[in-house]
Design a protein around this motif. Structure first.
Motif, PDB file in Angstrom:
ATOM      1  N   SER A 206       3.096   2.234  13.848  1.00 21.75           N
ATOM      2  CA  SER A 206       4.864   2.288  13.923  1.00 21.75           C
ATOM      3  C   SER A 206       5.375   2.056  12.761  1.00 21.75           C
ATOM      4  CB  SER A 206       5.211   1.272  14.953  1.00 21.75           C
ATOM      5  OG  SER A 206       4.901   1.469  16.042  1.00 21.75           O
ATOM      6  N   LEU A 207       4.561   1.237  11.789  1.00 17.67           N
ATOM      7  CA  LEU A 207       5.251   0.842  10.357  1.00 17.67           C
ATOM      8  C   LEU A 207       5.148   2.130   9.598  1.00 17.67           C
ATOM      9  CD1 LEU A 207       3.860  -2.746  10.088  1.00 17.67           C
ATOM     10  CD2 LEU A 207       6.221  -1.937  10.132  1.00 17.67           C
ATOM     11  N   LEU A 208       3.836   2.692   9.764  1.00 17.26           N
ATOM     12  CA  LEU A 208       3.855   4.034   8.905  1.00 17.26           C
ATOM     13  C   LEU A 208       4.887   5.004   9.086  1.00 17.26           C
ATOM     14  CD1 LEU A 208       2.102   5.891   6.866  1.00 17.26           C
ATOM     15  CD2 LEU A 208       0.723   6.820   8.815  1.00 17.26           C
ATOM     16  N   PHE A 209       5.181   5.365  10.516  1.00 16.93           N
ATOM     17  CA  PHE A 209       6.131   6.121  10.803  1.00 16.93           C
ATOM     18  C   PHE A 209       7.476   5.732  10.477  1.00 16.93           C
ATOM     19  CE2 PHE A 209       3.358   7.593  14.775  1.00 16.93           C
ATOM     20  CZ  PHE A 209       2.545   8.520  13.620  1.00 16.93           C
ATOM     21  N   ARG A 210       7.719   4.474  10.498  1.00 16.19           N
ATOM     22  CA  ARG A 210       8.895   3.973  10.143  1.00 16.19           C
ATOM     23  C   ARG A 210       9.078   4.211   8.492  1.00 16.19           C
ATOM     24  NH1 ARG A 210       9.375  -1.590  12.517  1.00 16.19           N
ATOM     25  NH2 ARG A 210       9.105  -0.569  14.269  1.00 16.19           N
ATOM     26  N   SER A 211       8.176   3.848   7.736  1.00 20.33           N
ATOM     27  CA  SER A 211       8.342   4.340   6.223  1.00 20.33           C
ATOM     28  C   SER A 211       8.181   5.573   5.878  1.00 20.33           C
ATOM     29  CB  SER A 211       6.851   3.538   5.657  1.00 20.33           C
ATOM     30  OG  SER A 211       6.477   4.090   4.508  1.00 20.33           O
ATOM     31  N   LEU A 212       7.515   6.592   6.813  1.00 17.30           N
ATOM     32  CA  LEU A 212       7.631   7.948   6.448  1.00 17.30           C
ATOM     33  C   LEU A 212       9.181   8.395   6.760  1.00 17.30           C
ATOM     34  CD1 LEU A 212       4.173   9.336   7.789  1.00 17.30           C
ATOM     35  CD2 LEU A 212       4.953   8.937   5.433  1.00 17.30           C
ATOM     36  N   ALA A 213       9.845   7.912   7.803  1.00 17.14           N
ATOM     37  CA  ALA A 213      10.997   8.361   8.176  1.00 17.14           C
ATOM     38  C   ALA A 213      12.120   8.092   7.003  1.00 17.14           C
ATOM     39  CB  ALA A 213      11.416   7.454   9.473  1.00 17.14           C
ATOM     40  N   LYS A 214      11.849   6.817   6.378  1.00 26.27           N
ATOM     41  CA  LYS A 214      12.789   6.676   5.252  1.00 26.27           C
ATOM     42  C   LYS A 214      12.849   7.597   4.076  1.00 26.27           C
ATOM     43  CE  LYS A 214      12.744   1.622   4.947  1.00 26.27           C
ATOM     44  NZ  LYS A 214      11.453   0.914   5.276  1.00 26.27           N
TER      45      LYS A 214
ATOM     46  N   LYS B 210       0.886  -1.285   0.073  1.00 29.60           N
ATOM     47  CA  LYS B 210       0.034  -0.158   0.188  1.00 29.60           C
ATOM     48  C   LYS B 210       0.760   1.328   0.031  1.00 29.60           C
ATOM     49  CE  LYS B 210      -3.644  -2.300   2.564  1.00 29.60           C
ATOM     50  NZ  LYS B 210      -4.263  -2.358   3.852  1.00 29.60           N
ATOM     51  N   SER B 211       0.346   2.307  -0.548  1.00 29.40           N
ATOM     52  CA  SER B 211       1.150   3.780  -0.456  1.00 29.40           C
ATOM     53  C   SER B 211       0.898   4.214   0.783  1.00 29.40           C
ATOM     54  CB  SER B 211       0.486   4.519  -1.470  1.00 29.40           C
ATOM     55  OG  SER B 211      -0.735   5.091  -1.132  1.00 29.40           O
ATOM     56  N   ASN B 212       1.753   5.147   1.017  1.00 29.27           N
ATOM     57  CA  ASN B 212       1.675   5.690   2.577  1.00 29.27           C
ATOM     58  C   ASN B 212       0.409   6.537   2.682  1.00 29.27           C
ATOM     59  OD1 ASN B 212       3.971   4.998   3.662  1.00 29.27           O
ATOM     60  ND2 ASN B 212       5.258   6.591   3.239  1.00 29.27           N
ATOM     61  N   GLU B 213      -0.073   6.954   1.841  1.00 29.97           N
ATOM     62  CA  GLU B 213      -1.482   7.751   1.687  1.00 29.97           C
ATOM     63  C   GLU B 213      -2.632   6.913   2.090  1.00 29.97           C
ATOM     64  OE1 GLU B 213      -4.224  10.926   1.636  1.00 29.97           O
ATOM     65  OE2 GLU B 213      -2.008  10.822   2.184  1.00 29.97           O
ATOM     66  N   THR B 214      -2.465   5.625   1.318  1.00 29.12           N
ATOM     67  CA  THR B 214      -3.500   4.608   1.641  1.00 29.12           C
ATOM     68  C   THR B 214      -3.377   4.085   3.103  1.00 29.12           C
ATOM     69  OG1 THR B 214      -3.399   3.992  -0.501  1.00 29.12           O
ATOM     70  CG2 THR B 214      -4.692   2.379   0.933  1.00 29.12           C
ATOM     71  N   ARG B 215      -2.301   4.023   3.329  1.00 31.13           N
ATOM     72  CA  ARG B 215      -2.091   3.582   4.840  1.00 31.13           C
ATOM     73  C   ARG B 215      -2.439   4.489   6.086  1.00 31.13           C
ATOM     74  NH1 ARG B 215       4.166   2.060   4.279  1.00 31.13           N
ATOM     75  NH2 ARG B 215       3.804   0.060   2.795  1.00 31.13           N
ATOM     76  N   ARG B 216      -2.344   5.843   5.617  1.00 32.67           N
ATOM     77  CA  ARG B 216      -2.793   7.085   6.616  1.00 32.67           C
ATOM     78  C   ARG B 216      -4.289   6.985   6.496  1.00 32.67           C
ATOM     79  NH1 ARG B 216      -4.410  12.397   6.232  1.00 32.67           N
ATOM     80  NH2 ARG B 216      -5.016  12.106   3.823  1.00 32.67           N
TER      81      ARG B 216
END
Length: 176
Positions: free
Chosen positions: A164-172, A74-80
């Motif tokens: 946590s996974l969303l934040f980790r992915s955004l951090a990248k 999924k894209s970050n936007e979809t996850r959000r």
């Protein structure tokens, strides 16, 4: 009209502020850890409250279990947006439970949970990454629970998993 302009400007500031605090949260791993510890703590304390009532009207909670492979696609936007749906349900469940939990111990934990879940909801709501079509409305899997403690459990799982996974992915993407 100036009032409309003012409103729009304050909206933009709010969005920018939301992005800034999200960036701070995402880039400082200790904060995520702190929120996870806090979630575990709230769950433990709620579990220690004496005489928590069984909810006469079951709490409708998001099913927050995670299939990693699916999540990664999924894209970050979809996850959000998915997490926003989960948080909206969770906040609603907390409000429902607050109406049924009168004794101080449980009521205090629910107030704290409400503030925290609502904080994440507003934070994610203020920080959309993609201008473009919104995802269709929420249709998450739902679970009905009559135990107040299951609301805290769901929140902890959400923070521990998707959030946590969303934040980790955004951090990248956004942290140097």
């Amino acid at each position: 009209s100036p009032p409309g302009l003012l409103l729009f400007t304050s909206f933009l500031l709010h969005v920018e502020e939301g992005r800034a605090s999200l960036a701070r949260l995402v880039c400082d791993n200790r904060l995520i850890q702190k929120y996870l510890e806090e979630a575990k703590d709230m769950e433990t304390r709620a579990g220690q409250c004496q005489a928590l009532p069984t909810l006469s009207c079951p709490a409708v909670l998001p099913f927050v279990d995670l299939r990693l492979r699916q999540w990664k696609s999924k894209s970050n936007e979809t996850r959000r947006q998915e997490i926003l749906c989960d948080l909206a349900l969770l906040v609603g469940a907390v409000v429902e439970a607050q109406g049924q939990v009168t004794q101080e111990c449980g009521a205090k934990q629910l107030r704290q949970l409400y503030q925290r879940a609502n904080y994440f909801f507003l934070l994610l709501q203020a920080s959309s990454w993609e201008a473009g079509p919104r995802e269709p409305g929420c249709s998450p899997h739902l679970v009905e629970q009559t135990q107040v403690t299951s609301i805290f459990l769901t929140y902890r799982q959400l923070v521990q998993g998707k959030l946590s996974l969303l934040f980790r992915s955004l951090a990248k993407d956004s942290c140097q």
